[in-house]
Design an enzyme around this catalytic site. Sequence first.
Site, PDB file in Angstrom:
ATOM      1  NE  ARG A  66      -4.093   1.884   2.125  1.00 50.42           N
ATOM      2  CZ  ARG A  66      -4.452   2.644   3.153  1.00 50.42           C
ATOM      3  NH1 ARG A  66      -3.883   2.489   4.343  1.00 50.42           N
ATOM      4  NH2 ARG A  66      -5.399   3.551   2.999  1.00 50.42           N
ATOM      5  CG  HIS A  70      -1.239   5.489  -0.141  1.00 44.01           C
ATOM      6  ND1 HIS A  70      -1.862   6.024   0.957  1.00 44.01           N
ATOM      7  CD2 HIS A  70      -2.119   4.625  -0.668  1.00 44.01           C
ATOM      8  CE1 HIS A  70      -3.069   5.495   1.086  1.00 44.01           C
ATOM      9  NE2 HIS A  70      -3.246   4.635   0.120  1.00 44.01           N
ATOM     10  CG  ASN A  98      -0.388   8.982   3.790  1.00 43.13           C
ATOM     11  OD1 ASN A  98      -0.752   8.103   3.020  1.00 43.13           O
ATOM     12  ND2 ASN A  98       0.456   9.927   3.462  1.00 43.13           N
ATOM     13  CG  HIS A 200      -8.179  -3.669  -1.657  1.00 41.69           C
ATOM     14  ND1 HIS A 200      -9.179  -2.754  -1.873  1.00 41.69           N
ATOM     15  CD2 HIS A 200      -7.069  -2.930  -1.367  1.00 41.69           C
ATOM     16  CE1 HIS A 200      -8.691  -1.520  -1.731  1.00 41.69           C
ATOM     17  NE2 HIS A 200      -7.419  -1.602  -1.430  1.00 41.69           N
TER      18      HIS A 200
HETATM   19  C1  HEM Z   1      -8.970   1.241  -6.305  1.00 40.79           C
HETATM   20  C2  HEM Z   1      -9.012   2.165  -5.378  1.00 40.79           C
HETATM   21  C3  HEM Z   1      -8.567   1.927  -3.971  1.00 40.79           C
HETATM   22  C4  HEM Z   1      -9.228   2.329  -2.854  1.00 40.79           C
HETATM   23  C5  HEM Z   1     -10.523   3.108  -2.810  1.00 40.79           C
HETATM   24  C6  HEM Z   1      -8.466   1.868  -1.725  1.00 40.79           C
HETATM   25  C7  HEM Z   1      -8.815   2.087  -0.416  1.00 40.79           C
HETATM   26  C8  HEM Z   1      -8.248   1.457   0.660  1.00 40.79           C
HETATM   27  C9  HEM Z   1      -8.693   1.598   2.021  1.00 40.79           C
HETATM   28  C10 HEM Z   1      -9.817   2.507   2.478  1.00 40.79           C
HETATM   29  C11 HEM Z   1      -7.944   0.759   2.777  1.00 40.79           C
HETATM   30  C12 HEM Z   1      -8.078   0.510   4.278  1.00 40.79           C
HETATM   31  C13 HEM Z   1      -7.291   1.489   5.058  1.00 40.79           C
HETATM   32  C14 HEM Z   1      -7.517   1.288   6.526  1.00 40.79           C
HETATM   33  O1  HEM Z   1      -8.607   1.546   6.999  1.00 40.79           O
HETATM   34  O2  HEM Z   1      -6.586   0.854   7.238  1.00 40.79           O
HETATM   35  C15 HEM Z   1      -7.019   0.102   1.901  1.00 40.79           C
HETATM   36  C16 HEM Z   1      -6.089  -0.815   2.301  1.00 40.79           C
HETATM   37  C17 HEM Z   1      -5.156  -1.369   1.459  1.00 40.79           C
HETATM   38  N1  HEM Z   1      -4.961  -1.058   0.132  1.00 40.79           N
HETATM   39 FE1  HEM Z   1      -6.183   0.019  -1.020  1.00 40.79          FE
HETATM   40  N2  HEM Z   1      -7.375   1.191  -2.160  1.00 40.79           N
HETATM   41  C18 HEM Z   1      -7.395   1.211  -3.527  1.00 40.79           C
HETATM   42  C19 HEM Z   1      -6.431   0.668  -4.354  1.00 40.79           C
HETATM   43  C20 HEM Z   1      -5.298   0.022  -3.911  1.00 40.79           C
HETATM   44  C21 HEM Z   1      -4.180  -0.323  -4.736  1.00 40.79           C
HETATM   45  C22 HEM Z   1      -4.050   0.038  -6.207  1.00 40.79           C
HETATM   46  C23 HEM Z   1      -3.304  -0.979  -3.939  1.00 40.79           C
HETATM   47  C24 HEM Z   1      -1.951  -1.550  -4.290  1.00 40.79           C
HETATM   48  C25 HEM Z   1      -1.581  -1.907  -5.489  1.00 40.79           C
HETATM   49  C26 HEM Z   1      -3.888  -1.066  -2.639  1.00 40.79           C
HETATM   50  C27 HEM Z   1      -3.353  -1.740  -1.574  1.00 40.79           C
HETATM   51  C28 HEM Z   1      -3.919  -1.797  -0.322  1.00 40.79           C
HETATM   52  C29 HEM Z   1      -3.431  -2.659   0.736  1.00 40.79           C
HETATM   53  C30 HEM Z   1      -2.314  -3.683   0.612  1.00 40.79           C
HETATM   54  C31 HEM Z   1      -4.197  -2.376   1.856  1.00 40.79           C
HETATM   55  C32 HEM Z   1      -4.046  -3.001   3.244  1.00 40.79           C
HETATM   56  C33 HEM Z   1      -3.102  -2.162   4.070  1.00 40.79           C
HETATM   57  C34 HEM Z   1      -2.721  -2.777   5.389  1.00 40.79           C
HETATM   58  O3  HEM Z   1      -3.196  -3.834   5.748  1.00 40.79           O
HETATM   59  O4  HEM Z   1      -1.885  -2.169   6.072  1.00 40.79           O
HETATM   60  N3  HEM Z   1      -5.087  -0.415  -2.642  1.00 40.79           N
HETATM   61  N4  HEM Z   1      -7.212   0.557   0.615  1.00 40.79           N
HETATM   62  C1  LIG Z   2       2.378   5.824   9.426  1.00 38.12           C
HETATM   63  C2  LIG Z   2       2.205   7.280   9.655  1.00 38.12           C
HETATM   64  O1  LIG Z   2       3.135   8.026   9.613  1.00 38.12           O
HETATM   65  N1  LIG Z   2       0.970   7.680   9.904  1.00 38.12           N
HETATM   66  C3  LIG Z   2       0.648   9.071  10.173  1.00 38.12           C
HETATM   67  C4  LIG Z   2      -0.417   9.535   9.207  1.00 38.12           C
HETATM   68  O2  LIG Z   2      -0.924  10.787   9.517  1.00 38.12           O
HETATM   69  C5  LIG Z   2      -1.408  10.940  10.863  1.00 38.12           C
HETATM   70  C6  LIG Z   2      -1.925  12.350  11.021  1.00 38.12           C
HETATM   71  O3  LIG Z   2      -2.869  12.647  10.069  1.00 38.12           O
HETATM   72  C7  LIG Z   2      -0.303  10.613  11.880  1.00 38.12           C
HETATM   73  O4  LIG Z   2      -0.806  10.711  13.199  1.00 38.12           O
HETATM   74  C8  LIG Z   2       0.216   9.212  11.616  1.00 38.12           C
HETATM   75  O5  LIG Z   2       1.282   8.919  12.470  1.00 38.12           O
END
Ligand code: HEM
Ligand SMILES: CC(=O)N[C@H]1CO[C@H](CO)[C@@H](O)[C@@H]1O
Length: 332
Positions: A66, A70, A98, A200
């Site tokens: 992720r 980003h 973030n 995802h």
């Molecule tokens: C298509 C549009 C996308 C949306 C709207 C989106 C949105 C999100 C959101 C809301 C989360 C959860 C964040 C949280 O609450 O912790 C998430 C997690 C994640 N996203 Fe996406 N994402 C998108 C595309 C992508 C892409 C293109 C990638 C990588 C190629 C990606 C990789 C991930 C991964 C690996 C997580 C899990 C992160 C973790 O477990 O720390 N996402 N995404």
């Molecule tokens: C991993 C990381 O640096 N997360 C930061 C993202 O932004 C918030 C504030 O908006 C910080 O509190 C987090 O530490």
Amino acid sequence: MGRFNDIFITVLPLFVISAFLLPELATAQLRPNFYANICPDVENIVRKAVTAKFQQTFVTVPGTLRLFFHDCFVQGCDASVIIASTPNNQAEKDHPDNLSLAGDGFDTVIKAKAAVDATAGCTNKVSCADILSMATRDVIALAGGPSYAVELGRLDGLSSTAASVNGKLPKAGFDLNKLNALFAANGLNQTDMIALSGAHTLGFSHCNQFTNRIYNFSPQNPIDPTLDKQYASQLQSMCPKNVDPRIAINMDPTTPRIFDNVYYQNLQQGKGLFTSDQVLFTDQRSKPLVNAWAGNSQAFQNAFISAITKLGRVGVKTGSNGNIRRDCGALN
Ligand code: HEM
Ligand SMILES: CC(=O)N[C@H]1CO[C@H](CO)[C@@H](O)[C@@H]1O
Ligand SMILES: *[C@@H]1O[C@H](CO)[C@@H](O)[C@H](O)[C@H]1NC(C)=O
């Protein structure tokens, strides 16, 4: 005639200048084995560091993947997302979008950078942006996904601001048009977007990203009707109203630690966690590819490799627009 001469005279020096710039641009062109003569073992060094981190915690995998996404969508793949804020500058990573980036993704890059820099001849020769793209390739393979030749030759960016994040990242509530528009702005088409959404298949989401879908979707339907009913009630029990905001749940309820095409099978069953996931199946324009990749792991993997390679080319810094950072978390 005089006009023609003017144009000729002003254009000629531009050609001359670009001939001088060409070698620099050519080195900035991404290619596999970019470091073959600079730090020949770099891919093994990074893989070893990433594997060690992976053995400590699985969060390394989704966190790094992720982070790469980003990074690339905000100011290009230039490791600007890794820069720490200072008293005078709120960096990208501190933008609210973030908030949930897992610290283990950052730590993976820092550890791999330390391993590279500890190798004779490699110190300060490999960009943080390239280390992040190699680490991303490695975590995908470690989670059972495909491996691929990763293009290298990026420089690290020279700035990172929270303000630059505004509007650059997709939201969980996006529909297909909004997803396509944002990806198109990064040179990625709908096919690439659907393939990259397959990321995802791994990782976690906090409850607030989808509570509207399980509690207050619309006056007629408190629960999003595109959600499988049983899955919706599982989500309600994992994410009760007023849940601790730190609680995060698996995005792929079936095989959360495997990089596979089950993400698309989940969508067919109404088990897409976000609106932006489920819409890929409900919208007739994207449904055919969801169905194709749900039934063909190899086809998904090929599309994913092509899409993540394109993602890695977004906004790459060249020449004086970048440098090689000594510390990935701070500008030189
Ligand atoms: C298509 C549009 C996308 C949306 C709207 C989106 C949105 C999100 C959101 C809301 C989360 C959860 C964040 C949280 O609450 O912790 C998430 C997690 C994640 N996203 Fe996406 N994402 C998108 C595309 C992508 C892409 C293109 C990638 C990588 C190629 C990606 C990789 C991930 C991964 C690996 C997580 C899990 C992160 C973790 O477990 O720390 N996402 N995404
Ligand atoms: C991993 C990381 O640096 N997360 C930061 C993202 O932004 C918030 C504030 O908006 C910080 O509190 C987090 O530490
Ligand atoms: C998307 O781009 C890839 C190559 O980058 C191409 O093969 C594919 O046909 C494109 N798809 C669409 C729907 O334009």
